[in-house]
Design an enzyme around this catalytic site. Structure first.
Site, mmCIF file in Angstrom:
data_model
loop_
_atom_site.group_PDB
_atom_site.id
_atom_site.type_symbol
_atom_site.label_atom_id
_atom_site.label_comp_id
_atom_site.label_asym_id
_atom_site.label_seq_id
_atom_site.Cartn_x
_atom_site.Cartn_y
_atom_site.Cartn_z
ATOM 1 N N GLY A 106 47.763 41.311 38.155
ATOM 2 C CA GLY A 106 46.707 41.291 37.059
ATOM 3 C C GLY A 106 46.420 40.292 37.199
ATOM 4 O O GLY A 106 45.001 39.615 37.262
ATOM 5 N N GLY A 134 51.671 46.625 39.379
ATOM 6 C CA GLY A 134 53.262 46.829 39.788
ATOM 7 C C GLY A 134 53.250 47.784 40.726
ATOM 8 O O GLY A 134 54.115 48.699 42.041
#
Ligand code: ADP
Ligand code: MG
Length: 399
Positions: free
Chosen positions: A355, A379
């Site tokens: 991100g 993730g």
């Protein structure tokens, strides 16, 4: 795995389709500072809507504590989604209650509605299968008899949560376009990537990325290390790191990695150090061997940036995860900018994961379309590359 194309071929006109999207955007008050995830969710929602489905979107925002909290309302997201789709997107005031039911009942063919933050319900993230199953059943009830589920929130497919995993066991589940696109890219990285295969890793902690380092090391040709994690590697080489971010308990692991694959791992030759963590700190650029007591390293230096750029220029495949420095503060953004620019300039197949790395690309003003792929799931993409099973994908394969 059944796909969105197969669902569209079956026909969705008039049917209710529950779509799990990842709309977890950064907010400043109620202003969305980066709408990348909303834009990434549009193609699947649009295709369903254009085919006449009644689209019910469920998503989370932030980390509310399993109860309604106005700070984490999806209201700004519903507004932005509506703007981008060019039609109003009503937001239900709850997830599976009276407001959700009447909002869904009010949908016409092609209409799109959003349910309030799925993490306002503690059952979403419960460790208890029965609790999650109960919420999944209530979500399924919203779309009724002919209802189906489309899993398109790639950023959450590594989570065993009610709206990601359990719901695909009670409704026929299909992989959405974003999920399929992300998987295809990641398979290319784990298959036979064009060589040299260069991985640039930064970000704050080695411990976050250790598993991915371990599983990628045998496959990659060069690992360029930056960000806060480089200092634990530097300490493992016996260098001083001053007040830089250091995970002392990881030093032995880094020593082992350097012993096993030292020829592949490239560490910074120079570092930008600062006397405090702030945009108006005093700064110097020093050689890695000359770190100062009391100073912290907040970016890779220009010699390192140039060296990493040369390696990236030769690459056939690049995976980049984690900023090279504290790019949020202007004096420490140059290393990240240089590495990102080198990737843009190279002809390599390039994937950005994470991100903050994706945010760096956008906030530093680099052309997004010059990367082959910018992943929406940090993730999830790391777990895929680590070889872990992603529950939200596995359940679509064998519900
Ligand atoms: P991603 O989200 O791309 O996976 P991470 O979350 O691992 O990246 O790390 C991003 C954060 O790492 C950024 O907020 C950045 O400020 C921080 N960071 C980078 N370099 C350093 C450093 N030298 N010291 C402290 N923090 C750093
Ligand atoms: Mg991050």
């Amino acid at each position: 795995m059944r796909t969105l194309d197969e669902l569209l071929a079956e026909g969705v006109a008039g049917r209710r389709v529950l779509v799990r999207a990842d709309l977890n955007v950064p907010l400043d008050g109620d202003t969305i500072t980066d709408d990348g995830r909303i834009r990434a969710s549009l193609p699947t929602i649009r295709r369903l809507s254009e085919a006449g489905a009644r689209v019910v979107v469920t998503a989370h925002l932030g980390r509310p504590k399993g109860a309604p909290d106005p700070k984490f309302s999806l209201a700004p997201v519903a507004a932005r989604l509506g703007e981008l789709l060019g039609m109003p997107v009503p937001l239900a005031a709850d997830l599976v209650g009276g407001s959700a039911r009447s909002t869904v009942d009010g949908l016409v063919d092609g209409g799109v509605a959003l349910l309030e933050n799925v993490r306002f319900d503690a059952r979403e993230t419960s460790k208890d299968d029965a609790e999650r199953g109960e919420l999944a059943g209530e979500l399924a009830a919203l779309v009724g008899e002919s209802g189906v589920f489309v899993s398109d929130g790639f950023g959450v497919v590594h989570r065993k949560q009610a709206s990601v995993f359990d719901v695909a066991r009670v409704l026929p589940g299909y992989a959405g376009g974003l999920v399929l696109a992300e998987l295809e890219v990641l398979r290319r990285l784990t298959g036979t990537p064009d060589r040299p295969y260069v991985v640039a890793l930064g970000g704050s902690k080695v411990s976050d990325k250790l598993a991915v380092i371990e599983s990628l090391l045998p496959q990659l040709d060069r690992l360029l290390v930056g960000g806060g994690m480089c200092f634990t590697f530097m300490a493992a080489e016996g260098l001083g790191v001053g007040d830089s971010l250091l995970e002392a308990e990881m030093i032995d692991t880094c020593k082992r990695l350097l012993a096993e694959a030292g020829d592949k791992i490239v560490l910074p030759a120079d570092v930008v150090i600062a006397d405090e963590f702030s945009a108006d700190a005093n700064t110097h650029t020093v050689l890695a061997a000359q770190m100062r007591e009391g100073w912290k390293g907040l970016d890779i230096g220009p010699i390192t940036a140039e060296r990493y750029g040369e390696v990236l220029a030769e690459a056939g495949t690049v995976f980049w995860n984690g900023p090279m420095g504290v790019f949020e503060l202007a004096p420490f953004a140059e290393g990240t900018r240089a590495v990102a620019q080198a990737i843009v300039d190279s002809t390599a197949y390039s994937v950005v994961g994470g991100g903050d790395s994706a945010a760096a690309v956008r906030t530093l003003g680099l052309p997004e379309d010059r990367f082959s792929h910018i992943s929406t799931g940090g993730g999830a993409s790391l777990e895929f590359l680590e070889g872990k099973e992603l529950p939200g994908i596995a359940v679509l394969e064998t519900p």
